[in-house]
Enzyme design. Structure first.
Site, short mmCIF file in Angstrom:
data_model
loop_
_atom_site.label_atom_id
_atom_site.label_comp_id
_atom_site.label_asym_id
_atom_site.label_seq_id
_atom_site.Cartn_x
_atom_site.Cartn_y
_atom_site.Cartn_z
N ASN A 253 20.42 -8.23 -12.85
CA ASN A 253 20.97 -9.30 -13.68
C ASN A 253 21.62 -8.75 -14.95
O ASN A 253 22.49 -7.89 -14.87
CB ASN A 253 19.90 -10.34 -13.98
N VAL B 65 0.88 -1.17 0.00
CA VAL B 65 0.00 0.00 0.00
C VAL B 65 0.92 1.22 0.00
O VAL B 65 1.72 1.41 0.92
CB VAL B 65 -0.93 0.02 1.23
N GLY C 199 9.71 1.51 1.31
CA GLY C 199 9.42 2.35 2.46
C GLY C 199 10.61 3.16 2.92
O GLY C 199 11.75 2.94 2.50
#
Length: 639
Positions: free
Chosen positions: A536, A332, A576
Site C-alpha cells: 500500500n 509452522v 514456502g
C-alpha cells in the site's frame, strides 16, 4: 603535457633531451593537425550548434558521427586516434553531463501470482538527451483475505480490489506522472516526501467521504419505523428460563480490538512508485538495489560487508482455515542455524528435502497426542503404529501444505519425525518458528482465544500454552503474533518468561508502517522484533526510518529480498518453497549471497542470541517504547 627526463642508469644510454613548453605545444599542434582532429571536432560542434541540446555534455558523450568516417581513413593510426578521442570524450564529458531525470511514469493493471489484479509501474528517464525505459516494479495487491472468509466477503474484497487498482493506475498516469517529471530519481527522500504529502491529502478526502456516508446512514436509521408490540404470554408473566441453563457471562472483560485503519483506494500507487524509483536510482548508479538501500541510511558510507538474512521457510499450515480442529498454528516454519549458507539451505540435501514437495514422504505415521489441558487419554502404541500418515489436503496461499491436526503438538511432532528421518537434529541443525496469528483466533463474545475448535483460552492461559510448548519442543525459537496487540500485560509476561529462549515478533500491529511512524500514540507490543511489509502506501524511506529505530534490523518482483539485505534484517519471511513468485525471491536471496561472496563483502551472521528481560523493572517496561530487534521484511503480493 609535461617535460620529462630519464635517468641513464643502464650504462651507455644517453639522457633524453628535455623539451621546452613551447616546443611541446608546437609538436602537439602538428600531431593533431596531421591526424585531422580539429576537423572532426569541428564537425561535432557545428552539428550540436544547430541542434542545441539542453544537456550539452550529455549529447557530446553519445555523439558518434566520427565513426562514419573511419572506413574512409586509410591510416590505421588515424583510426586508433579517433577511437581514443571518442573514448576520452565519453569518459571526460560524461562527468560533466546533467544527471538523469524522470520523464515518464506509466501505471498498468497486471495480475499477481494467484491471478488477482495488482499495479505495475514503469519508469522512463531522460539520460544524455535520450528517453529510455529504465525498469518497472510491482507491489502487493490490497490486503490479505482469510481463506475461510464468506463468499460475500470475497465478493466485496474483489470489488474493492479492482477499484483500488484502477484508482492507483489513475494516480500514476496523471498526478504522479506530472508531479515527478524532471526530478532526479536518486533523490529518494524528496520523492517519498512528495508521495507522503499527496497520500495524506487523499486520505483526508477519503476520511471526509466515509464520515459523510456514516452520517447519512445514521440519519436514515433515526427515522421512525413502526414496530409491533412484543408478544406476551397469556398469563402476562415473563417466560421463565429453563432450569439448569446459565447465561453466558464473560469471565474477565477484555480490551476490544483497535479499529482497523481503512485502506485508501489507490494507496498501492505510493509504495509501488517509491520502489520503482529506488530501483531506477540503483540502475543509474550502477549498483545493486540492496547497496542503494543500504546507502539511504543516515551518514552511511559504502558498506564493507553485508549479511544475508536467514529465511523463515513455511512448511505446514494448520490455522483457522485448515480442515482439522487446530486453529493456532497458521504457519509452522523451519529456521536454519546462522552458520548455514543460503546455498546449503536451499540446494544441499537433506535440507532440500524438507521443502513442501518432498516433506510428505518423510512424515512417519504419528498418532496425534492429546492436546494440552484437555485430559484425553493417550492412544495405545498399536494404534500409533497403524495410524496412517496425515493427508496433505491442499496448498495454502502461503506456499505450503494445509493439514488437519487435532492437537497442538501434532504438527510439531510431524516435523520432528521428518527431521529425524533425514538425520537432522532439531535445535542444532534446524529450528522451529510458529506464526500464531492470535488476532484471528479471538472470540469476542467469549473474550477468549479459540486455539482448538471448541477449546478456548484466556490471554493468561495462552502464556501458559506457549510455555508448555517450548518446554516440550525446545527447538522453537520464534513466535509471531502469539497474542493480540491489545493484551499488553500478557506480552510483558511472555517476554519476561520466554525472552531468553525465543524471538517474540509482532506482525499484525505493523500493517501500516507509515501510520506507525506518524502517530507516536500508536503502541506496539513489548516484543523482540517487527515484521515490516512493503505494501500500500509504505515508502522505501519509511522502511529505512523504521530500521533506524531498531538495533537489528506478493509479487513476482524480487526487490523485497534486496530491501531485506540493504536494511540489514535478521530474518526474511517469504513463505514456502512453492509458486514462481516465491521461488523467484529465494533464488534472488541465493544470487545476492553468491555476489557478496565473490566481492568479499559477505558478512558472517551472528548466532541466535536472546535477551533476558526478567531483571527489568515493570514500571520501566510500561513506559518504554523500543524496538530491541528487527525481524523480517515480508510482502504479501504475488511475495
Amino acid at each position: 603535457m609535461a617535460s620529462q627526463e630519464r635517468s641513464s642508469g643502464e650504462g651507455d644510454k644517453q639522457p633524453q633531451r628535455r623539451f621546452t613548453m613551447a616546443e611541446l605545444k608546437h609538436q602537439a599542434v602538428e600531431y593533431y593537425r596531421n591526424n585531422e582532429v580539429p576537423q572532426r571536432l569541428e564537425e561535432v560542434l557545428n552539428t550540436m550548434f544547430y541542434q542545441r541540446p539542453a544537456d550539452f555534455y550529455g549529447y557530446l558523450v553519445r555523439f558518434r558521427p566520427v565513426y562514419r568516417s573511419l572506413g574512409s581513413m586509410p591510416d590505421t593510426s588515424q583510426q586508433q586516434l579517433i577511437i581514443v578521442i571518442v573514448i576520452f570524450q565519453a569518459n571526460y564529458f560524461s562527468g560533466l553531463s546533467k544527471p538523469p531525470v524522470i520523464c515518464r511514469l506509466v501505471g498498468k493493471k497486471v495480475l499477481d501470482g494467484i491471478g488477482r489484479p495488482t499495479l505495475e509501474v514503469e519508469v522512463s528517464c531522460r539520460i544524455r538527451e535520450r528517453e529510455k525505459r529504465v525498469c518497472s516494479s510491482l507491489i502487493s495487491s490490497h490486503a490479505e483475505m482469510l481463506e475461510n472468509a464468506s463468499p460475500e466477503a470475497f465478493d466485496a474484497d474483489e470489488k474493492e480490489r479492482y477499484e483500488s487498482v484502477n484508482t492507483a493506475v489513475e494516480w500514476v498516469n496523471e498526478s504522479f506522472n506530472e508531479m515527478f517529471r524532471g526530478l532526479q530519481p536518486t533523490d529518494q527522500f524528496n520523492i517519498d516526501k512528495l508521495l507522503g504529502e499527496y497520500f495524506s491529502k487523499k486520505a483526508e478526502e477519503d476520511k471526509r467521504k466515509r464520515e459523510a456516508e456514516k452520517d447519512k446512514e445514521t440519519q436514515e436509521a433515526a427515522l421512525p419505523v413502526f414496530q409491533p408490540p412484543p408478544a406476551t404470554t397469556a398469563s402476562g408473566k415473563k417466560k421463565a428460563t429453563k432450569p439448569g441453563k446459565k447465561a453466558s457471562v464473560m469471565e474477565k472483560p477484555i480490551l476490544p480490538a483497535e479499529p482497523t485503519e481503512p485502506i485508501v483506494k489507490g494507496s498501492m500507487a505510493v509504495g509501488c512508485v517509491s520502489l520503482a524509483l529506488a530501483k531506477t536510482a540503483a540502475i543509474i548508479r550502477e549498483i545493486p538495489l540492496y547497496l542503494h538501500v543500504a546507502l539511504l541510511k543516515p551518514n552511511q558510507e559504502m558498506p564493507k560487508e553485508l549479511a544475508v538474512p536467514l529465511p523463515m521457510i513455511t512448511v505446514l499450515s494448520c490455522g483457522k482455515s485448515s480442515p482439522g480442529k487446530l486453529n493456532l498454528m497458521k504457519e509452522v516454519m523451519l529456521i536454519p542455524p546462522a552458520w548455514l549458507t543460503i546455498k546449503q539451505v536451499l540446494h544441499v540435501p537433506p535440507t532440500l528435502d524438507l521443502n513442501i514437495h518432498n516433506i510428505e514422504k518423510y512424515l512417519a505415521p504419528v498418532q496425534p497426542p492429546s492436546s494440552m489441558g484437555e485430559g484425553k487419554k493417550p492412544a495405545s502404541r498399536d494404534a500409533a503404529k497403524k495410524a496412517p500418515p496425515p493427508v496433505l489436503k491442499k496448498m495454502s496461499h502461503l506456499g505450503c501444505h494445509v493439514i488437519g491436526s487435532e492437537s497442538l503438538e501434532h504438527p510439531l511432532t510431524l516435523i520432528q519425525s521428518a527431521c529425524a528421518n533425514l538425520s537432522l537434529q532439531l535445535g542444532i541443525d534446524m529450528y522451529l518458528g510458529l506464526n500464531c496469528a492470535a488476532h484471528e483466533l479471538m472470540d469476542y463474545s467469549k473474550g477468549k482465544y479459540e486455539v482448538l475448535l471448541g477449546t478456548y483460552k484466556t490471554a493468561d492461559e495462552m502464556v501458559d500454552v506457549y510455555l508448555e510448548l517450548t518446554n516440550k519442543f525446545p527447538s522453537i525459537i520464534t513466535f509471531i503474533d502469539p497474542l493480540r496487540k491489545e493484551d499488553k500485560q500478557q506480552w510483558i509476561i511472555l517476554r519476561n518468561t520466554l525472552g531468553s529462549k525465543c524471538y517474540l515478533i509482532a506482525e499484525d500491529c505493523c500493517r501500516n508502517v507509515s501510520k506507525l511512524l506518524e502517530d507516536e500514540s500508536m503502541s506496539t507490543p513489548k516484543c523482540r522484533g517487527l515484521v515490516l511489509k512493503h505494501t500500500n502506501e509504505t515508502k522505501i524511506s519509511d522502511l529505512v526510518q523504521m530500521t533506524q529505530l531498531s538495533d537489528d534490523g506478493e509479487s513476482t518482483d524480487d526487490s523485497l529480498v534486496d530491501l531485506a539485505v540493504g536494511l540489514g534484517t535478521k530474518f526474511i519471511k517469504l513463505g514456502g518453497l512453492s509458486r514462481g513468485e516465491r521461488v523467484t525471491k529465494y533464488n534472488r536471496l541465493l544470487a545476492i549471497e553468491e555476489e557478496l561472496g565473490k566481492n568479499g563483502r559477505l558478512c558472517e551472521r551472528e548466532e541466535h542470541e536472546f535477551l533476558d528481560f526478567t531483571e527489568e523493572e515493570e514500571e520501566e517496561e510500561e513506559e518504554e517504547f523500543d524496538y530491541p530487534g528487527f525481524a523480517a521484511g515480508t510482502v504479501h503480493t504475488a511475495v
